[in-house]
Design a protein around this motif. Structure first.
Motif, mmCIF file in Angstrom:
data_model
loop_
_atom_site.group_PDB
_atom_site.id
_atom_site.type_symbol
_atom_site.label_atom_id
_atom_site.label_comp_id
_atom_site.label_asym_id
_atom_site.label_seq_id
_atom_site.Cartn_x
_atom_site.Cartn_y
_atom_site.Cartn_z
ATOM 1 N N GLU A 99 10.532 10.073 7.106
ATOM 2 C CA GLU A 99 9.467 9.663 8.023
ATOM 3 C C GLU A 99 8.816 8.352 7.600
ATOM 4 O OE1 GLU A 99 6.755 12.955 8.217
ATOM 5 O OE2 GLU A 99 8.014 14.079 9.618
ATOM 6 N N GLN A 100 8.603 8.187 6.310
ATOM 7 C CA GLN A 100 7.930 6.989 5.802
ATOM 8 C C GLN A 100 8.895 5.819 5.594
ATOM 9 O OE1 GLN A 100 4.506 6.810 5.398
ATOM 10 N NE2 GLN A 100 4.585 8.799 6.398
ATOM 11 N N LYS A 101 10.191 6.092 5.695
ATOM 12 C CA LYS A 101 11.229 5.069 5.463
ATOM 13 C C LYS A 101 11.041 4.402 4.109
ATOM 14 C CE LYS A 101 12.150 4.116 10.321
ATOM 15 N NZ LYS A 101 11.427 5.136 11.011
ATOM 16 N N LYS A 102 10.843 5.263 3.102
ATOM 17 C CA LYS A 102 10.678 4.802 1.719
ATOM 18 C C LYS A 102 11.739 5.455 0.850
ATOM 19 C CE LYS A 102 5.915 3.477 1.673
ATOM 20 N NZ LYS A 102 6.038 2.066 1.835
ATOM 21 N N ASN A 103 11.998 4.844 -0.289
ATOM 22 C CA ASN A 103 12.978 5.420 -1.210
ATOM 23 C C ASN A 103 12.295 6.140 -2.380
ATOM 24 O OD1 ASN A 103 12.142 2.901 -2.371
ATOM 25 N ND2 ASN A 103 13.883 3.042 -3.761
ATOM 26 N N PHE A 104 10.993 6.369 -2.268
ATOM 27 C CA PHE A 104 10.281 7.115 -3.307
ATOM 28 C C PHE A 104 9.083 7.816 -2.695
ATOM 29 C CE2 PHE A 104 8.273 2.999 -3.158
ATOM 30 C CZ PHE A 104 6.931 3.301 -3.198
ATOM 31 N N ILE A 105 8.619 8.819 -3.408
ATOM 32 C CA ILE A 105 7.398 9.538 -3.039
ATOM 33 C C ILE A 105 6.604 9.767 -4.324
ATOM 34 C CG2 ILE A 105 8.661 11.722 -3.118
ATOM 35 C CD1 ILE A 105 6.651 12.896 -1.134
ATOM 36 N N LYS A 116 0.860 -1.189 0.000
ATOM 37 C CA LYS A 116 0.000 0.000 0.000
ATOM 38 C C LYS A 116 0.896 1.239 0.000
ATOM 39 C CE LYS A 116 -3.796 2.096 2.620
ATOM 40 N NZ LYS A 116 -4.664 1.961 3.801
ATOM 41 N N ILE A 117 0.608 2.176 -0.902
ATOM 42 C CA ILE A 117 1.440 3.360 -1.074
ATOM 43 C C ILE A 117 0.585 4.602 -0.899
ATOM 44 C CG2 ILE A 117 2.972 4.603 -2.637
ATOM 45 C CD1 ILE A 117 3.034 1.821 -4.239
ATOM 46 N N LYS A 118 1.000 5.459 0.009
ATOM 47 C CA LYS A 118 0.307 6.729 0.217
ATOM 48 C C LYS A 118 0.720 7.713 -0.876
ATOM 49 C CE LYS A 118 -0.442 10.241 3.844
ATOM 50 N NZ LYS A 118 -1.380 10.937 3.069
ATOM 51 N N ILE A 119 -0.242 8.440 -1.397
ATOM 52 C CA ILE A 119 0.034 9.488 -2.389
ATOM 53 C C ILE A 119 0.136 10.812 -1.644
ATOM 54 C CG2 ILE A 119 -0.859 10.722 -4.394
ATOM 55 C CD1 ILE A 119 -2.191 8.009 -5.189
ATOM 56 N N CYS A 155 12.180 15.275 1.275
ATOM 57 C CA CYS A 155 13.134 14.585 2.152
ATOM 58 C C CYS A 155 12.510 14.215 3.492
ATOM 59 C CB CYS A 155 14.388 15.433 2.350
ATOM 60 S SG CYS A 155 15.426 15.449 0.878
ATOM 61 N N LYS A 156 11.707 15.104 4.034
ATOM 62 C CA LYS A 156 11.031 14.812 5.300
ATOM 63 C C LYS A 156 10.124 13.595 5.146
ATOM 64 C CE LYS A 156 7.960 16.831 8.742
ATOM 65 N NZ LYS A 156 7.052 17.917 9.065
ATOM 66 N N TYR A 157 9.358 13.559 4.065
ATOM 67 C CA TYR A 157 8.461 12.437 3.812
ATOM 68 C C TYR A 157 9.253 11.133 3.652
ATOM 69 C CZ TYR A 157 5.075 9.413 1.503
ATOM 70 O OH TYR A 157 4.261 8.359 1.184
#
Length: 191
Positions: free
Chosen positions: A147-153, A121-124, A142-144
């Motif tokens: 915080e989300q510990k993801k390598n993409f947004i 599940k990926i938050k937009i 960068c904050k996102y």
């Protein structure tokens, strides 16, 4: 990292991503971290299906005249490299299925096997106001990511900003995201 090898890798990947419509003619950015205080990125008027050595600019963390030629996304890339140690490559892409899916959804929940196994599940992310997005983007992205510990947004109506330790895995993540969104869109057509 060797500058010439980095350029060759970025050229090869940018052509592949252009062919998949992840980059536009003048839209998108791709970079490689060369050292702790410098990175290479495409220039602002780069055409991604035929990047040449002269289509890249070497930037340092201290801004100088070279920043005038660099991609509008350079600040985003700089902040990723400064705040996320494991980032060796970064990209801003606009995979069409991902961007279009992001317009009317808050989450992406892949239903295909590979997308679900990788992402679940990926938050937009909603930037809300595009008028001042480029001033806020380097910090909010960068904050996102941290915080989300993801390598993409995935940014609603904008695109995907991602980083990785290898270019191959960076490209795989974006391709997998876009394929999952394409499948979700096809599902609506056939239901």
């Amino acid at each position: 990292m060797d500058l010439q090898i980095s350029i060759e890798l970025l050229q090869k990947l940018s052509l592949s991503m252009f062919r998949k419509s992840f980059f536009g003619i003048f839209h998108g950015s791709i970079s490689a971290k060369i050292a702790s205080n410098k990175f290479i990125i495409n220039k602002k008027n780069a055409i991604f299906d035929d990047l040449k050595k002269e289509d890249f600019v070497l930037l340092y963390d201290k801004k100088d005249y070279r920043w005038n030629d660099a991609s509008i996304d350079s600040d985003i890339h700089l902040h990723i490299y400064q705040t996320i140690f494991e980032a060796k490559y970064a990209v801003f892409a606009m995979p069409p299925h991902t961007v279009s899916y992001s317009l009317n959804h808050d989450y992406i929940i892949p239903k295909d096997y590979f997308g679900y196994e990788k992402f679940e599940k990926i938050k937009i992310y909603d930037p809300k106001n595009f008028d001042d997005w480029y001033e806020r983007a380097p910090y909010e992205i960068c904050k996102y990511l941290q915080e989300q510990k993801k390598n993409f947004i995935i940014i609603r109506g904008y695109g995907v900003v991602a980083y990785h330790r290898t270019l191959q895995n960076l490209a795989k993540d974006i391709a997998l995201l876009d394929n999952s969104c394409k499948i979700l869109q096809y599902e609506k057509i056939y239901n």
